[in-house]
Write a protein that holds these residues in place. Structure first.
Motif, PDB file in Angstrom:
ATOM      1  N   ARG A  18       1.195  -0.751  -0.119  1.00 60.19           N
ATOM      2  CA  ARG A  18       0.092  -0.191   0.244  1.00 60.19           C
ATOM      3  C   ARG A  18       0.700   1.175   0.125  1.00 60.19           C
ATOM      4  NH1 ARG A  18      -4.397  -0.393   4.314  1.00 60.19           N
ATOM      5  NH2 ARG A  18      -4.530   1.505   3.641  1.00 60.19           N
ATOM      6  N   LEU A  19       0.476   2.600  -0.391  1.00 60.99           N
ATOM      7  CA  LEU A  19       1.129   3.638  -0.343  1.00 60.99           C
ATOM      8  C   LEU A  19       0.579   3.925   0.786  1.00 60.99           C
ATOM      9  CD1 LEU A  19      -0.283   5.520  -4.535  1.00 60.99           C
ATOM     10  CD2 LEU A  19       2.064   4.034  -3.274  1.00 60.99           C
ATOM     11  N   ALA A  23       3.042  10.287   1.575  1.00 58.74           N
ATOM     12  CA  ALA A  23       3.599  10.020   0.629  1.00 58.74           C
ATOM     13  C   ALA A  23       4.814   8.434   0.607  1.00 58.74           C
ATOM     14  CB  ALA A  23       5.104  11.239   0.556  1.00 58.74           C
ATOM     15  N   THR A  24       5.004   7.811  -0.619  1.00 66.53           N
ATOM     16  CA  THR A  24       6.295   6.966  -0.513  1.00 66.53           C
ATOM     17  C   THR A  24       6.601   6.930  -0.818  1.00 66.53           C
ATOM     18  OG1 THR A  24       3.629   5.874  -1.118  1.00 66.53           O
ATOM     19  CG2 THR A  24       5.905   4.114  -1.153  1.00 66.53           C
ATOM     20  N   HIS A  55       7.807   3.563   2.942  1.00 63.52           N
ATOM     21  CA  HIS A  55       8.943   2.844   2.115  1.00 63.52           C
ATOM     22  C   HIS A  55       8.980   1.663   1.949  1.00 63.52           C
ATOM     23  CE1 HIS A  55      13.297   0.889   2.685  1.00 63.52           C
ATOM     24  NE2 HIS A  55      13.124   2.069   1.572  1.00 63.52           N
ATOM     25  N   VAL A  56       8.664   1.955   0.443  1.00 57.88           N
ATOM     26  CA  VAL A  56       9.313   0.311  -0.207  1.00 57.88           C
ATOM     27  C   VAL A  56       9.824  -0.141  -0.737  1.00 57.88           C
ATOM     28  CG1 VAL A  56       7.381  -0.900  -1.634  1.00 57.88           C
ATOM     29  CG2 VAL A  56       6.159   0.773  -0.768  1.00 57.88           C
ATOM     30  N   GLY A  85       0.273   8.559  -5.479  1.00 52.75           N
ATOM     31  CA  GLY A  85       1.129   7.269  -6.338  1.00 52.75           C
ATOM     32  C   GLY A  85       1.377   8.200  -7.715  1.00 52.75           C
ATOM     33  N   ARG A  86       2.087   9.325  -7.803  1.00 44.75           N
ATOM     34  CA  ARG A  86       2.464   9.894  -8.951  1.00 44.75           C
ATOM     35  C   ARG A  86       3.926  10.271  -8.754  1.00 44.75           C
ATOM     36  NH1 ARG A  86       4.154  15.900  -9.997  1.00 44.75           N
ATOM     37  NH2 ARG A  86       2.462  16.219  -7.881  1.00 44.75           N
ATOM     38  N   ILE A  87       5.045   9.824  -9.235  1.00 47.60           N
ATOM     39  CA  ILE A  87       6.303  10.448  -8.841  1.00 47.60           C
ATOM     40  C   ILE A  87       6.428  11.982  -9.262  1.00 47.60           C
ATOM     41  CG2 ILE A  87       8.367   9.958  -9.675  1.00 47.60           C
ATOM     42  CD1 ILE A  87       7.391   7.149 -11.367  1.00 47.60           C
TER      43      ILE A  87
END
Length: 115
Positions: A18-19, A23-24, A55-56, A85-87
């Protein structure tokens, strides 16, 4: 950390997790990459310090289609995603903690409010 990357987004389907609510931090790593281990520590610490940040860590060798699609050419590569989820930032190599925190600020603030 690097500049903006456009409107490309990632979600739980691509990441396998999950995001974060705010932020991710997405890290592309490989098994024998020493800077990847140090980067993992930095990103994990920052994610624990900042509420709503996840953190992924993605094994690049196990996700070659995504690596090719995102043009990941070395490890570690770190992507900072906003809540949707936008970079919003991208950097190759081992980042400094201060740079990660600054990039997170840009992700949380959103477009047009800080760069």
């Amino acid at each position: 950390m690097g500049g903006r990357t456009g409107d490309r987004g990632l979600g739980a389907a691509e990441l396998g997790e999950r995001l974060g609510a705010r932020a991710t931090l997405v890290q592309f790593s490989t098994a024998f990459c020493a800077p990847c281990r140090a980067t993992r520590r930095v990103l994990s610490e920052v994610a624990r310090m900042v509420p709503g940040v996840a953190h992924v860590d993605i094994d690049a060798e196990d996700h070659l289609d995504l690596v090719r699609e995102l043009d990941i050419v070395r490890t570690p590569t770190v992507l900072v995603l906003d809540a949707g989820g936008r970079i919003v930032r991208r950097a190759a190599g081992q980042p400094r903690r201060a740079d990660v925190i600054a990039a997170l600020g840009a992700a949380v603030e959103g477009p047009g409010t800080g760069q």
